[in-house]
Design an enzyme around this catalytic site. Structure first.
Site, short mmCIF file in Angstrom:
data_model
loop_
_atom_site.label_atom_id
_atom_site.label_comp_id
_atom_site.label_asym_id
_atom_site.label_seq_id
_atom_site.Cartn_x
_atom_site.Cartn_y
_atom_site.Cartn_z
N HIS A 61 0.84 -1.20 0.00
CA HIS A 61 0.00 0.00 0.00
C HIS A 61 0.87 1.25 0.00
CE1 HIS A 61 -3.62 -2.33 0.81
NE2 HIS A 61 -2.93 -2.99 1.72
N PRO A 62 0.64 2.18 -0.91
CA PRO A 62 1.41 3.43 -0.87
C PRO A 62 0.99 4.27 0.32
CG PRO A 62 -0.38 3.60 -2.46
CD PRO A 62 -0.37 2.18 -1.97
N PHE A 115 0.89 3.84 7.30
CA PHE A 115 -0.38 4.11 7.96
C PHE A 115 -1.52 3.71 7.02
CE2 PHE A 115 -3.89 7.21 8.66
CZ PHE A 115 -4.32 6.72 9.89
N ILE A 117 -5.58 3.37 6.23
CA ILE A 117 -6.89 3.90 6.58
C ILE A 117 -7.78 3.88 5.34
CG2 ILE A 117 -6.26 6.29 6.06
CD1 ILE A 117 -8.02 7.16 8.42
N ALA A 119 -9.37 5.62 2.88
CA ALA A 119 -9.17 7.00 2.46
C ALA A 119 -10.28 7.52 1.55
CB ALA A 119 -7.83 7.15 1.76
#
Length: 335
Positions: A61-62, A115, A117, A119
């Site tokens: 994941h970026p 991190f 989440i 988005a």
């Protein structure tokens, strides 16, 4: 789904960046239903993929606010990640992007992974609030949250793959553009339940929080469409009858005491069904879903799931999702 659906290893890699996960899923495919695929995925993710595999998946994941690297291992996954961040990028300013970049670095230094989440639909400001709330967590807490959220990513992306396969089988290549658009729109839910936050404020920094969310949570996935199910009413109750537990075939509905009520949001997540408490009361709980209102032409007027929390489990978290279609449903105990 009436037939088995075949996938390639690279498609499983788009659901989860762990190579071992993709290989194991390809080895047990094809699957007769989305429920069967999810069951296999949960077993593989939690029982066969090791810590290195978890970190490999997180690394796919970026960082929020950044585009996937050109050598990203999955083109499909890269497209999903780009779509996921579209709202954040549209609402970003130079200052919020700079602050987010600084918090990404701070988070990485503490926890050793990006991190994560949900988005989609979130502004850069909202994402900043979340990373600041979660940063005080202990590393082991964040690692466990990330592993559970990766499973939700897998679950929802598998639903996308099943949906696209079905549509392709029905209409051929003419649906490719539609499928691509839906993939980008629906990737917003891949991290649907990251709500971790510190319970302590700066004045309580010495206290390590036990809870970062209510002890009982749920989400609903409409597997017939490969979408989360928004607008479904959810009711949580606890047994308070004269007997210690309800009996099979019993009909004393008055003995169930309401704990909370909510409606699922656009990502299929329920609102807060109970307070955030360190220790949940042991007992028999029932979580009910108003499936009849959500799907008037379906077979089920409502769905109720009854489960028990024992004294020894009162500090644990219980995630009880519903995987729903008009003529079937399944669930599992998450954490």
């Amino acid at each position: 789904m009436g037939m088995e659906v075949a996938f390639e290893e690279k498609e499983f890699l788009a659901c989860c960046g762990s190579n071992l996960f993709a290989k194991e899923m390809a080895a047990v495919a094809p699957f007769s239903s989305i429920e069967a695929a999810i069951a296999a995925a949960r077993d593989i993710w939690f029982n066969k993929v090791d810590v290195n595999g978890w970190l490999e998946a997180f690394a796919a994941h970026p960082q929020i606010g950044q585009s996937p690297s050109p050598n990203h291992k999955s083109e499909i996954s890269a497209q999903w990640s780009k779509g996921e961040q579209s709202t954040a990028m549209e609402t970003a300013t130079d200052s919020t992007l700079q602050e987010l970049s600084e918090w990404n670095v701070r988070y990485w230094k503490k926890f050793g992974f990006v991190f994560l989440i949900c988005a989609s639909g979130r502004s850069t400001t909202e994402i900043l609030v979340e990373v600041k709330k979660r940063y005080p967590n202990r590393p082991i807490v964040e690692f466990e949250i990330a592993a559970e959220e990766q499973m939700k990513i897998i679950e929802l992306r598998l639903a996308k793959l099943f949906s696209s396969k079905e549509r392709s089988a029905l209409s051929g290549d003419q649906n490719s553009a539609i499928i691509t658009k839906k993939v980008e729109d629906r990737v917003s839910i891949i991290r649907a339940h990251l709500t971790a936050a510190s319970e302590g404020s700066a004045s309580k920094a010495s206290k390590i929080p036990v809870r970062t969310r209510p002890p009982i949570t749920t989400h609903v996935l409409d597997v017939s469409q490969g979408f989360p199910a928004p607008g479904m009413e959810v009711l949580l109750e606890i047994w308070r009858g004269s007997q210690p537990r309800p009996t099979f075939g019993g009909s004393d509905e008055s003995s169930w005491v309401r704990q909370g009520f909510s409606t699922t949001d656009k990502d299929g997540r329920s609102g807060q069904l109970m307070s955030i408490v360190d220790s949940v009361n042991p007992g028999i709980y029932k979580i009910s879903f108003n499936t009849g209102k959500y799907c008037p032409g379906g077979f089920f007027p409502y769905v109720s799931i009854v489960f028990e929390i024992k004294e020894s489990q009162k500090l644990e978290h219980f995630h009880v999702p519903l995987l729903f279609s008009p003529f079937s449903f399944s669930t599992y105990r998450g954490s």
